[in-house]
Motif scaffolding. Structure first.
Motif, mmCIF file in Angstrom:
data_model
loop_
_atom_site.group_PDB
_atom_site.id
_atom_site.type_symbol
_atom_site.label_atom_id
_atom_site.label_comp_id
_atom_site.label_asym_id
_atom_site.label_seq_id
_atom_site.Cartn_x
_atom_site.Cartn_y
_atom_site.Cartn_z
ATOM 1 N N ALA A 180 40.988 54.445 36.443
ATOM 2 C CA ALA A 180 40.383 54.955 35.207
ATOM 3 C C ALA A 180 40.318 53.875 34.137
ATOM 4 O O ALA A 180 39.336 53.780 33.379
ATOM 5 C CB ALA A 180 41.186 56.153 34.704
ATOM 6 N N HIS A 181 41.353 53.038 34.059
ATOM 7 C CA HIS A 181 41.332 51.943 33.082
ATOM 8 C C HIS A 181 40.247 50.931 33.411
ATOM 9 O O HIS A 181 39.551 50.439 32.512
ATOM 10 C CB HIS A 181 42.705 51.262 33.039
ATOM 11 N N GLY B 188 48.879 54.455 17.389
ATOM 12 C CA GLY B 188 47.908 54.920 16.393
ATOM 13 C C GLY B 188 46.549 55.212 17.007
ATOM 14 O O GLY B 188 45.913 56.222 16.687
ATOM 15 N N ILE B 189 46.097 54.323 17.897
ATOM 16 C CA ILE B 189 44.806 54.541 18.549
ATOM 17 C C ILE B 189 44.847 55.787 19.425
ATOM 18 O O ILE B 189 43.921 56.616 19.408
ATOM 19 C CB ILE B 189 44.422 53.298 19.378
ATOM 20 N N ALA B 190 45.911 55.940 20.206
ATOM 21 C CA ALA B 190 46.016 57.109 21.081
ATOM 22 C C ALA B 190 46.053 58.403 20.277
ATOM 23 O O ALA B 190 45.416 59.395 20.651
ATOM 24 C CB ALA B 190 47.265 56.986 21.956
ATOM 25 N N THR B 191 46.777 58.400 19.167
ATOM 26 C CA THR B 191 46.855 59.607 18.340
ATOM 27 C C THR B 191 45.507 59.946 17.719
ATOM 28 O O THR B 191 45.073 61.108 17.730
ATOM 29 C CB THR B 191 47.901 59.412 17.236
ATOM 30 N N TYR C 7 31.181 54.057 20.379
ATOM 31 C CA TYR C 7 31.511 54.386 18.990
ATOM 32 C C TYR C 7 33.006 54.295 18.701
ATOM 33 O O TYR C 7 33.414 53.847 17.624
ATOM 34 C CB TYR C 7 31.013 55.803 18.684
ATOM 35 N N LEU C 8 33.835 54.687 19.655
ATOM 36 C CA LEU C 8 35.279 54.769 19.412
ATOM 37 C C LEU C 8 36.079 53.688 20.125
ATOM 38 O O LEU C 8 36.995 53.113 19.538
ATOM 39 C CB LEU C 8 35.801 56.146 19.856
ATOM 40 N N VAL C 9 35.760 53.436 21.377
ATOM 41 C CA VAL C 9 36.594 52.558 22.199
ATOM 42 C C VAL C 9 36.263 51.090 21.978
ATOM 43 O O VAL C 9 37.155 50.263 21.731
ATOM 44 C CB VAL C 9 36.455 52.936 23.688
ATOM 45 N N LEU C 10 34.981 50.738 22.074
ATOM 46 C CA LEU C 10 34.587 49.334 22.040
ATOM 47 C C LEU C 10 35.029 48.601 20.775
ATOM 48 O O LEU C 10 35.570 47.489 20.872
ATOM 49 C CB LEU C 10 33.067 49.234 22.215
ATOM 50 N N PRO C 11 34.840 49.157 19.568
ATOM 51 C CA PRO C 11 35.295 48.420 18.377
ATOM 52 C C PRO C 11 36.800 48.162 18.373
ATOM 53 O O PRO C 11 37.246 47.087 17.947
ATOM 54 C CB PRO C 11 34.890 49.338 17.214
ATOM 55 N N LEU D 272 43.095 48.802 25.036
ATOM 56 C CA LEU D 272 42.465 49.564 26.114
ATOM 57 C C LEU D 272 43.340 50.735 26.546
ATOM 58 O O LEU D 272 42.843 51.858 26.738
ATOM 59 C CB LEU D 272 42.202 48.637 27.308
ATOM 60 N N ILE D 273 44.631 50.506 26.692
ATOM 61 C CA ILE D 273 45.540 51.574 27.120
ATOM 62 C C ILE D 273 45.602 52.673 26.064
ATOM 63 O O ILE D 273 45.583 53.870 26.387
ATOM 64 C CB ILE D 273 46.939 50.994 27.403
ATOM 65 N N GLY D 274 45.680 52.297 24.801
ATOM 66 C CA GLY D 274 45.694 53.305 23.743
ATOM 67 C C GLY D 274 44.435 54.149 23.742
ATOM 68 O O GLY D 274 44.492 55.382 23.607
ATOM 69 N N CYS D 275 43.280 53.500 23.924
ATOM 70 C CA CYS D 275 42.020 54.246 23.967
ATOM 71 C C CYS D 275 41.952 55.154 25.192
ATOM 72 O O CYS D 275 41.519 56.310 25.101
ATOM 73 C CB CYS D 275 40.845 53.264 23.983
ATOM 74 N N GLN D 276 42.384 54.644 26.339
ATOM 75 C CA GLN D 276 42.350 55.432 27.568
ATOM 76 C C GLN D 276 43.228 56.672 27.465
ATOM 77 O O GLN D 276 42.809 57.775 27.826
ATOM 78 C CB GLN D 276 42.794 54.558 28.749
#
Length: 285
Positions: free
Chosen positions: A43-44, A136-139, A163-167, A235-239
């Motif tokens: 998934a990552h 913070g990203i995961a939350t 919109y959310l992950v790439l930046p 990447l892990i926080g976004c995933q």
């Protein structure tokens, strides 16, 4: 008519089937963590592929990148500065006291510089980012997932990955090496203060041994590590946030996983990156 009696092999076959079934269940339970790890790893990598795909497609949302860079970079400056300064101070303190037994306390600058540039700087910077930025990203993204804001973006034909992950991934990749340089600089200043001002090490010996021993390759090694660490943490926080489920409890679990997985990943990557870079970046004097 005579009734048909059960053969002698029937109970044996029944017990064999039960044993085989129990063995199969045991194997499945033992393999479940491995399968879950492979699924998570896949998934990552899929998220990485989506980021690469959307990175070259318009619109380019520079405002979102700047907001993420401000959160990751400027927001992390206080904790990075504090940890970097005291890490350099305690490293110099230990180096001087141990090297003084051999009459070589002047090499404390060398020991502190190499330790901070190659290992302590990138690793501790990344661990601080995993605790602050990864959580913070995961939350944030997890809350958007359970409140159906991500579904709303998809309804409006806006890619959540773009919109959310790439930046956040780009900002984490670029900000981590900058923070590592700040960590290294403040750590060396703190180490100089403890060694020279506090413990009486000769200024010239400390500085010259540092300049003679610490090569630009050491700093480059730390910068490369920090870049990879920053990418992995973001990447892990976004995933974890992107796939959060189960309400507030799910967001909490995603946040915890982001910090734990991010921290462990940093330590694992540190070993393999060091092993790969040492042959190409010799550290001998």
């Amino acid at each position: 008519m005579m009734s048909e009696e059960p053969t002698e092999g029937t109970p044996t076959r029944g017990r064999a089937a039960e044993v085989a079934y129990a063995f199969g269940e045991g194997v499945a339970l033992a393999a479940a963590p491995v399968i879950a790890f492979i699924h998570s790893l896949g998934a990552h990598f899929m998220l990485v592929g989506q980021c690469v795909f959307w990175a070259a497609r318009r619109p380019f949302r520079f405002r979102l990148f700047l907001e993420a860079a401000e959160f990751i970079g400027i927001g992390s400056l206080p904790i990075i500065s504090l940890v970097g300064t005291f890490t350099g101070m305690v490293t110099a303190l230990q180096s001087v006291n141990q090297l003084r037994l051999l009459g070589a306390e002047g090499y404390a600058g060398s020991a502190t510089g190499i330790a901070l540039s190659t290992e302590l700087g990138p690793v501790l910077t990344a661990l601080m980012l995993a605790g602050r930025v990864g959580s913070g990203i995961a939350t944030e993204i997890g809350t958007m997932r359970i409140s159906e804001q991500i579904d709303a973006l998809e309804t409006m034909a806006v890619s959540p990955v773009q919109y959310l992950v790439l930046p956040r991934v780009i900002a984490g990749t670029l900000m981590a090496p900058i923070l590592m340089l700040i960590f290294f600089t403040l750590g060396m200043l703190g180490g100089y203060y403890v060694a020279v001002v506090g413990l009486g090490v000769d200024h010239g010996l400390f500085v010259e041994n540092f300049r003679f021993t610490v090569d630009p390759a050491h700093v480059v090694q730390g910068l490369v590590k920090s870049t990879v660490f920053g990418f992995a943490i973001a990447l892990i926080g976004c995933q974890q946030g992107y796939h959060a489920a189960g309400g507030g409890r799910g967001v909490g679990l995603a946040t915890t996983r982001a910090v734990v997985i991010g921290s462990v990943t940093v330590l694992i990557l540190d070993y393999f990156l060091t092993d790969m870079m040492i042959p190409f970046m010799p550290t001998t004097i």
